[in-house]
Design a protein around this motif. Sequence first.
Motif, PDB file in Angstrom:
ATOM      1  N   TRP A   2      -2.532  -7.788  -2.215  1.00  0.00           N
ATOM      2  CA  TRP A   2      -2.007  -6.561  -2.820  1.00  0.00           C
ATOM      3  C   TRP A   2      -1.144  -6.857  -4.046  1.00  0.00           C
ATOM      4  CZ3 TRP A   2      -2.539  -1.533  -3.130  1.00  0.00           C
ATOM      5  CH2 TRP A   2      -1.480  -0.730  -3.547  1.00  0.00           C
ATOM      6  N   GLY A  11      -3.112  11.170  -5.081  1.00  0.00           N
ATOM      7  CA  GLY A  11      -4.281  10.357  -5.342  1.00  0.00           C
ATOM      8  C   GLY A  11      -5.474  10.791  -4.519  1.00  0.00           C
ATOM      9  N   GLY A  42       0.790  -1.219   0.000  1.00  0.00           N
ATOM     10  CA  GLY A  42       0.000   0.000   0.000  1.00  0.00           C
ATOM     11  C   GLY A  42       0.821   1.267   0.000  1.00  0.00           C
ATOM     12  N   THR A  53      -9.976   8.381  -0.986  1.00  0.00           N
ATOM     13  CA  THR A  53     -10.337   6.968  -0.790  1.00  0.00           C
ATOM     14  C   THR A  53      -9.133   6.058  -1.006  1.00  0.00           C
ATOM     15  OG1 THR A  53     -11.041   6.899  -3.113  1.00  0.00           O
ATOM     16  CG2 THR A  53     -12.734   7.316  -1.439  1.00  0.00           C
ATOM     17  N   ARG A  54      -8.294   6.435  -1.982  1.00  0.00           N
ATOM     18  CA  ARG A  54      -7.105   5.631  -2.245  1.00  0.00           C
ATOM     19  C   ARG A  54      -6.117   5.730  -1.088  1.00  0.00           C
ATOM     20  NH1 ARG A  54      -3.882   5.847  -8.003  1.00  0.00           N
ATOM     21  NH2 ARG A  54      -2.285   4.283  -7.514  1.00  0.00           N
ATOM     22  N   ARG A  55      -5.936   6.905  -0.549  1.00  0.00           N
ATOM     23  CA  ARG A  55      -5.031   7.055   0.594  1.00  0.00           C
ATOM     24  C   ARG A  55      -5.577   6.326   1.826  1.00  0.00           C
ATOM     25  NH1 ARG A  55      -4.956  12.453  -1.146  1.00  0.00           N
ATOM     26  NH2 ARG A  55      -6.122  13.118   0.709  1.00  0.00           N
ATOM     27  N   TRP A  89       0.455   3.815  -2.927  1.00  0.00           N
ATOM     28  CA  TRP A  89      -0.786   4.577  -3.037  1.00  0.00           C
ATOM     29  C   TRP A  89      -0.804   5.781  -2.095  1.00  0.00           C
ATOM     30  CZ3 TRP A  89      -5.635   0.887  -3.396  1.00  0.00           C
ATOM     31  CH2 TRP A  89      -5.664   0.334  -4.681  1.00  0.00           C
ATOM     32  N   TRP A  90       0.150   5.811  -1.219  1.00  0.00           N
ATOM     33  CA  TRP A  90       0.087   6.830  -0.159  1.00  0.00           C
ATOM     34  C   TRP A  90       0.272   8.250  -0.689  1.00  0.00           C
ATOM     35  CZ3 TRP A  90      -1.601   6.364   4.651  1.00  0.00           C
ATOM     36  CH2 TRP A  90      -1.389   7.441   5.519  1.00  0.00           C
ATOM     37  N   ALA A 103      -7.419   3.605   1.757  1.00  0.00           N
ATOM     38  CA  ALA A 103      -7.165   2.186   1.531  1.00  0.00           C
ATOM     39  C   ALA A 103      -5.704   1.850   1.803  1.00  0.00           C
ATOM     40  CB  ALA A 103      -7.542   1.818   0.091  1.00  0.00           C
ATOM     41  N   ALA A 104      -4.805   2.742   1.378  1.00  0.00           N
ATOM     42  CA  ALA A 104      -3.375   2.519   1.624  1.00  0.00           C
ATOM     43  C   ALA A 104      -3.083   2.492   3.124  1.00  0.00           C
ATOM     44  CB  ALA A 104      -2.559   3.606   0.931  1.00  0.00           C
TER      45      ALA A 104
END
Length: 475
Positions: free
Chosen positions: A94, A34, A27, A37-39, A30-31, A41-42
Amino acid sequence: MPSADGSDDAVGRSGALALALDAVVPGWSWWPGGPATRRAAAAALVAVGTAFPVGVGLYAVLGGRNWVALSLDADFLLWLSIALAAAVVVRLAWLAPRVWSRRDRRRDLVAGVAIVLVVAVPLSVGAVGALRARAAIAPVFTETAEGAPLFDVDATPSDDDDAADDDAADDAAADDGVTVGTSTPTSTTEPDRIGEASLDAGGARTTTTTTDAPSLPGQPRSGVDPAVVADVQNILILGGDAGPGRAGLRTDVIMLLSVDTASGRAGLVSMPRDMKGLLFPVGTPLEARYPYGFTKLANAVYPIVSSDRTLRDAYTAEDIRPGVYAMAQAVGYSLDVTIHDYVLIDMQGFVDLIDAVGGVTVDVSKQLPMPGNIPGGDVVYPDTIGPGRVEMNGTVALGYVRSRYADSDFQRTARQRKLVAALAQQVSFTDVLARFGEVTSAIGGTLRTSLTPDELAETLALIGGETAIVESVGL
């Protein structure tokens, strides 16, 4: 085909590096940047796949708990297995789609498989091992209700209490106009016969024989002020002879470890297995059967209780074996001490445990004849061992403590105390870690105790210490 300037190779190397970093911290890519929501999830991936396992590891390293206690703590082993399993699942979930979606799937697939082998397989093995260890040691720890001692000598009625009860009963009976007599207890002991000579009216000598039952033994009193031993914890250590070729379990090893919790000083006392005359608290089933003292050897208390349904039912409480309760009452009452906890291990478990940790070395002071081999032993005993330092596996160590040809039962119990101390001194973290499955299997199959994992670890450290045991004697 790769380009002339090697740019495709550079892209491939960066892709493999990205996969490796994703395997370490899933993850992470993705941090930065973006959508939110993506952060989020990361952050969840990092928390579950990395922070949680690392936190469990830091607790193990920095928590200050003894490594033995950690390895025997069912709760910690459960959390460890969950953390390792979470690390594996998150990484596989992942990495799999990322490997599949890349342009050069063949090369990235090879990289992904390598990462799985390096990261996921060890974590999976660790998770499974922790679960197996937890299942193996689950029966070991049987805590007493609310931390109560097995036998509380202070809660046992004293002779003065009994006398006061008798006086009260006599007074109540006298008030009702009842003549009070004395009862004779039932016993297998032949009562004393007393002959009294006299002359009849004709001058002839006659003899009148009367039968008087011997008085019941009173509760033993050590004369020690209870306040002096208020901080002393007494642990009953029992070694049973159950194993291949033997029916039942007799407690051939009977030790009492007394620990002053305030100072850390301790004494280790051995009781001979063939000692007779153990007393039982007034009003207990064994006292009713043996009111003048146990007529059999001390090591027979456990099997007598275990083989008799009435006695088993009478001495059953919590998950502690009835024979252990009976032994705690007998030893505590006879020595006038409170028994707080116990440790029980049988003969086969003794062999398996020493083998699991790689053996033990003992300094044998003189040439010692060995007893007959136990059924299923992995070596044939030599005729003698020693003098000098002897490296022993479990079978030889058992013969060392069982031998009784060259000396008495007192020396035999001294060898038992010496071996326990040597084992506690020599077992290291690396020994246990290298054979973790074997050690936990041996412990789980044969060891039972009312101590917590931390208390058991402290007890082992105390027995293995060089200065903590200030007295080690045999009765």
